[in-house]
Design an enzyme around this catalytic site. Structure first.
Site, PDB file in Angstrom:
ATOM      1  N   ASP A 110      -7.490   4.438  -8.849  1.00 24.99           N
ATOM      2  CA  ASP A 110      -6.572   4.032  -9.920  1.00 24.99           C
ATOM      3  C   ASP A 110      -6.436   5.144 -10.964  1.00 24.99           C
ATOM      4  OD1 ASP A 110      -6.300   1.256 -12.288  1.00 24.99           O
ATOM      5  OD2 ASP A 110      -4.780   2.286 -11.096  1.00 24.99           O
ATOM      6  N   LYS A 125     -15.546  -2.804 -23.291  1.00 23.47           N
ATOM      7  CA  LYS A 125     -14.574  -3.301 -22.316  1.00 23.47           C
ATOM      8  C   LYS A 125     -14.990  -4.711 -21.895  1.00 23.47           C
ATOM      9  CE  LYS A 125     -12.560  -2.130 -17.801  1.00 23.47           C
ATOM     10  NZ  LYS A 125     -12.520  -1.103 -16.743  1.00 23.47           N
TER      11      LYS A 125
END
Length: 1005
Positions: free
Chosen positions: A835, A733
């Site tokens: 989230d 990432k």
């Protein structure tokens, strides 16, 4: 809510909105009905979106969708817009529809004020504007609608008071104004509405008292005034409303007592809901006369006296909840008989839930407890003064899934019949005086999730039959008199993920090497026993541990270096043992909250870096051979310690010894260097994470090529990569540091991964903070690669040829809820994900779900600034509504996101799908289908799979109904989690329990 509570009616109303096309072209002349025509056009003109495109001159306005006209005069009599996604405001020209009898604009997004022109509609009988965004005051001139019978203004944003002028509407039978912001109390003049049958003002900060005049509503069947900030006493006149079936005054500040004749005065009660007040006095025995009573909810009051209600007369009773009740108030334990009322419950064939906790009930639990309904599933008697034996008849409650008898005075053995309760998931018997052995039959409870028998007088051995409890997450047997060895079968129970607590017993022998199989365990407490031998190297396999206590035993030898693999360990207590050797250096590199090494036989220098740089973070007391360390420890310098213990060793001998060692090193150095030349030095095994450079990640991802790109977000891109030193496949990432907030996201995610470890959380391998070849800052996180991609892809990707079946979907939801339960209830500090959505849920080879992306995570109970209310608050559609008005991040917000995620999994629809807007949300879409029409909203792919299964297996009708029931129960969880009001949302622990129950239903078909 006369529109909400009738699902079949809603379905009919939806179907009635279909546009019927007619072949002939209609003339633009409306024969004197132009007023209605223009009023409808004005109505359409104030709609900002376009759901009324069919309203055009191709048809007579009486044929427009949602419009009905009288046959004689062709004037508009009904205007119904139900869940049309209408946005905008309500035109005042609706007041010109003078023949209108019903105006139903329900479940849309109409905002602005309610036009006072509606007062012109003298023929109006039904006005339903529920589930919109109307604000401002309730128009007083609605009092001119003299024929109105049903008034529904619920679930809006109305303010001000309930107009006194409504009292002029003599035909009113139904008034629903719940879920607004109305104040000013309940007007006493409403008592003039003598035809009232249904009145609900729940969840308004009305304040004031309940007017005595409401006792004039002789036709009233339903009164909902819960959570209205009401005070004072309940007027005696209310008890004269003999037709009442649903009576709720919950969550107020009402005082006083209940009349002794309440059961005779209100004989038709189905729901009596008075919880959360300050009511006192005894519970009247006359409640026995309420023969239709189903729910009896009086928890959180100050009732007292013996419970003498004869429940035998209440054949339909399902739920009884009491709490804070003061029983017979006998000071001497052993003299009370408060529990004899249970004898009268045996005839209640629908009985399901009994909660009487934190009361002062005294007495024995009668044998008749085993005679309760086969539907009975929840028994909670915690915090009473119950004594005597637990009756063996408890084994008759074969439907029981929750048994809570903790914090009482039970004695004797735990009956072996407990093993007959095959559906038990939660057993809390802690803080009692149970004695004797733990029955072997407890191993029959294969669905058990939580077992707590702590703080009793249990003895003998830990039964090895616990190995059959394959769903066990938590086992607490602490503070007993258990003896013998720890069964290896127990530490092979890989399901244990929360806690294994065997402390304060008399266990002997070594810690079985199989302990390393507890890879998901969060806390292990074996303190204060008589365990001996070395700490096994295999303990390092418990890589999810955050808490480890071995204190107060007889362990010896050194601390195994394998413990360095416990990267999430925050508390380590090895005190009061016989451990020796030096303090391991790997402890310096783990971010502990506290380490206790006191009262052992450690020697040598105490480190001064990492955790050892903070004297309050560790203890090394009682180790007489330690030296150095921080000055606050008061230990001698290491050379002083050395001088004290050496015995005048000759100086020349020291030189000879050193020279010999150096010579040996030089002899082997050349050979060693040749063998190691050109080989990269491996990452230290003792370090928490391996080290990777920008160059290694660039190579692993083929230059961060688009071919390796597997995902992209606002702050980052994710690439598939292969680390060349061991061919490990990873997900890299890479943060978009040029985007505002990306750096903060990186810090938040690193901080989160530093504190957590769970089988359903994505496993982080390492991080990289460096610069690229252009000198720009570079930050990346390296994760374990998930070969089955994200949950979002499985639900929505057109490239996916596979479909998720029902069992897979609920298993995935179970995994996600378990991860949330861990973050919210078993982390220190509590972590809020902030989230949660399908794209942040990844699936491994076995389709096990792993929650990832902690870039927006918040830590509760810290002063690190993580709880700031500024900045990004999650993803549209998944973020709870309270975040939009500046509320703090809470675990309840994560529960809301989970509820929306669950509904997306079950319906196959995103919360931002075109069919949804602020009027019809995914939550409302699912809620309207419950309980009988759930298949109308289930994902077509899932329904097709189920249909194929039905055909292939020749599924019986009973099994098909069971499958539909499982789907309905799952959707209900999603709806309960995604309520707008945080206090109304489910607790995540209950979500885990209910999903497990659904999985069990599916497995047992």
């Amino acid at each position: 809510m006369f529109q909400i509570k009738m699902n079949s009616s809603i379905a009919f109303l939806f179907s009635s909105l279909v546009i019927f096309l007619i072949t002939p072209t209609f003339s633009t002349s409306y024969g004197g009905n132009e007023t209605d025509y223009h009023a409808l056009l004005h109505f359409k003109s104030m709609i900002t979106n376009d759901p009324l495109s069919s309203w055009n001159d191709s048809f007579h306005f009486c044929e427009w969708s949602g419009v009905s006209c009288g046959k004689r005069h062709r004037r508009v009599t009904d205007l119904r817009m139900i869940s049309q996604g209408i946005e905008g405001s309500l035109s005042p020209h609706v007041g010109n529809l003078s023949f209108l009898r019903s105006l139903i604009i329900w479940n849309n997004s109409i905002q602005g004020t309610i036009p006072h022109e509606l007062g012109r509609l003298s023929r109006l009988r039904i006005l339903d504007l529920g589930y919109n965004k109307f604000n401002g005051l309730i128009p007083t001139n609605l009092s001119r609608c003299s024929n109105i019978e049903k008034l529904g203004l619920y679930h809006n944003q109305l303010v001000g008071s309930i107009p006194k002028e409504i009292s002029f509407l003599s035909k009113l039978t139904i008034v629903i104004v719940e879920n607004n912001n109305l104040t000013g109390g309940i007007p006493a003049v409403l008592g003039n509405l003598t035809s009232m049958e249904y009145f609900s003002a729940t969840r308004n900060p009305l304040g004031g008292t309940i007017p005595d005049t409401l006792g004039r509503w002789k036709s009233l069947t339903t009164l909902y005034l819960g959570l209205c900030s009401l005070s004072g006493t309940i007027p005696h006149s209310i008890y004269n409303l003999s037709l009442l079936t649903n009576f709720s005054l919950a969550g107020n500040q009402l005082t006083g007592s209940l009349p002794s004749a309440i059961g005779s005065m209100l004989p038709h009660l189905v729901l009596l809901q008075l919880w959360g007040n300050q009511l006192n006095g005894p519970l009247p025995p006359s409640i026995s006369n309420c023969s239709k009573l189903e729910q009896f909810e009086l928890i959180y009051n100050n009732f007292s006296g013996k419970l003498t209600i004869d429940f035998a007369k209440l054949k339909d009773l399902r739920v009884v909840t009491l709490g804070g009740y003061i029983g017979s108030n006998i000071s001497e334990l052993g003299e009370g008989d408060d529990m004899t009322f249970i004898d009268t419950l045996k005839n209640c064939s629908k009985f399901e839930v009994l909660q009487i906790y934190n009361c002062k009930f005294q007495g024995v639990l009668p044998t008749s407890i085993g005679n309760l309904s086969h539907r009975f599933y929840h028994l909670h008697l915690e915090g009473n003064n119950l004594y005597g034996y637990l009756p063996s008849s408890i084994g008759n409650l074969v439907g029981l899934d929750t048994l809570v008898l903790s914090r009482s005075w039970f004695t004797g053995k735990i009956p072996s019949t407990i093993g007959m309760l095959k559906k038990l998931q939660v057993v809390y018997l802690y803080d009692n005086q149970f004695s004797g052995p733990i029955p072997d039959s407890i191993g029959n409870l294969s669905l058990l999730i939580n077992l707590d028998l702590g703080s009793n007088r249990l003895e003998w051995r830990i039964p090895s039959s616990l190995e059959n409890c394959h769903h066990l997450l938590q086992l607490q047997l602490d503070h007993n008199n258990l003896s013998g060895k720890i069964p290896k079968q127990l530490v092979q129970l890989s399901s244990l993920a929360i806690v294994l607590n065997l402390s304060r017993n008399n266990l002997i022998g070594s810690l079985p090497i199989e302990v390393g199989q507890l890879k998901m365990l969060n806390a292990l407490d074996l303190s204060d026993n008589n365990l001996s031998g070395n700490i096994p190297n295999s303990l390092g396999g418990c890589t999810s541990l955050e808490f480890l206590s071995l204190k107060g035993n007889l362990f010896q030898g050194t601390v195994p270096s394998s413990l360095s693999s416990m990267r999430g360990l925050s508390i380590l207590d090895l005190s009061h043992n016989n451990l020796s050797g030096q303090i391991p250096h790997f402890l310096e590199r783990i971010s502990f909250v506290y380490v206790n090494l006191s009262f052992n036989d450690f020697e040598g220098e105490v480190p001064v870096i990492g955790m050892f740089a903070n004297a309050s973070a560790f203890s090394v007391l009682g180790n007489s051979r330690l030296c150095g360390g921080l000055a606050e420890l008061g230990l001698p310098k290491c050379n002083e310690t050395h001088d004290k213990h050496k015995k005048n060793f000759p100086l020349f001998a020291i030189f000879i010894l050193i020279a010999s060692i150096l010579f040996t090193i030089l002899c082997f150095a050349y050979v060693w260097c040749k063998k190691r030349k050109s080989q990269p030095s491996p990452a230290s095994r003792d370090e928490r994470f391996m080290k990777v450079s920008y160059a290694q990640l660039l190579k692993a991802t083929n230059g961060f090529s688009e071919d390796n790109l597997i995902g992209e977000g606002g702050f980052s891109s994710v690439y598939k990569g292969v680390l060349d030193h061991d061919d490990t496949i990873v997900a890299v990432k890479v943060l978009h540091l040029q985007n505002r907030g990306a750096h903060k996201s990186f810090i938040a995610e690193c901080e989160a991964w530093r504190n957590i470890r769970h089988r359903n959380l994505l496993k982080i391998i390492t991080s990289c903070s460096s610069v690229d070849y252009q000198g720009n800052d570079f930050k990346a996180l390296v994760y374990e690669f998930m070969p089955n991609g994200s949950l979002h892809d499985w639900l929505h990707s057109s490239a996916s040829t596979s479909r998720l079946n029902l069992f897979q979907r609920i298993n995935i939801l179970m995994d996600i809820s378990s991860a949330l339960d861990y973050l919210h209830n078993h982390c220190l500090p509590t972590i809020i994900h902030c989230d949660l959505k399908p794209s942040n849920v990844l699936l491994d080879d076995d389709m096990v779900a792993h929650v990832g992306d902690f870039g927006l995570a918040r830590f509760l109970g810290t002063n690190s600034g993580q709880n700031s209310t500024s900045g990004i608050r999650g993803t549209i559609g998944f973020a709870p509504p309270e975040y939009g008005v500046g509320s703090e991040m809470t675990s309840s917000g994560d529960v809301y996101s989970f509820g929306i995620l669950l509904l997306e999994v079950m319906t196959g629809k995103k919360p931002t799908d075109n069919i949804f807007n602020e009027g019809l949300s995914l939550h409302k879409f699912a809620d309207m289908a419950l309980p009988d029409h759930v298949t109308d909203v289930i994902d077509d792919d899932l329904l097709n799979l189920l249909q194929e299964e039905v055909i292939a297996t020749q599924c019986t009708e009973a099994k098909a109904k069971k499958i539909e029931e499982c789907m309905a129960l799952t959707v209900k969880i999603g709806v309960s989690c995604s309520m707008d009001s945080p206090p109304l949302r489910m607790n995540i622990e209950n979500v885990v329990r209910d999903l497990q129950h659904i999985l069990d239903m599916l497995q047992n078909m």
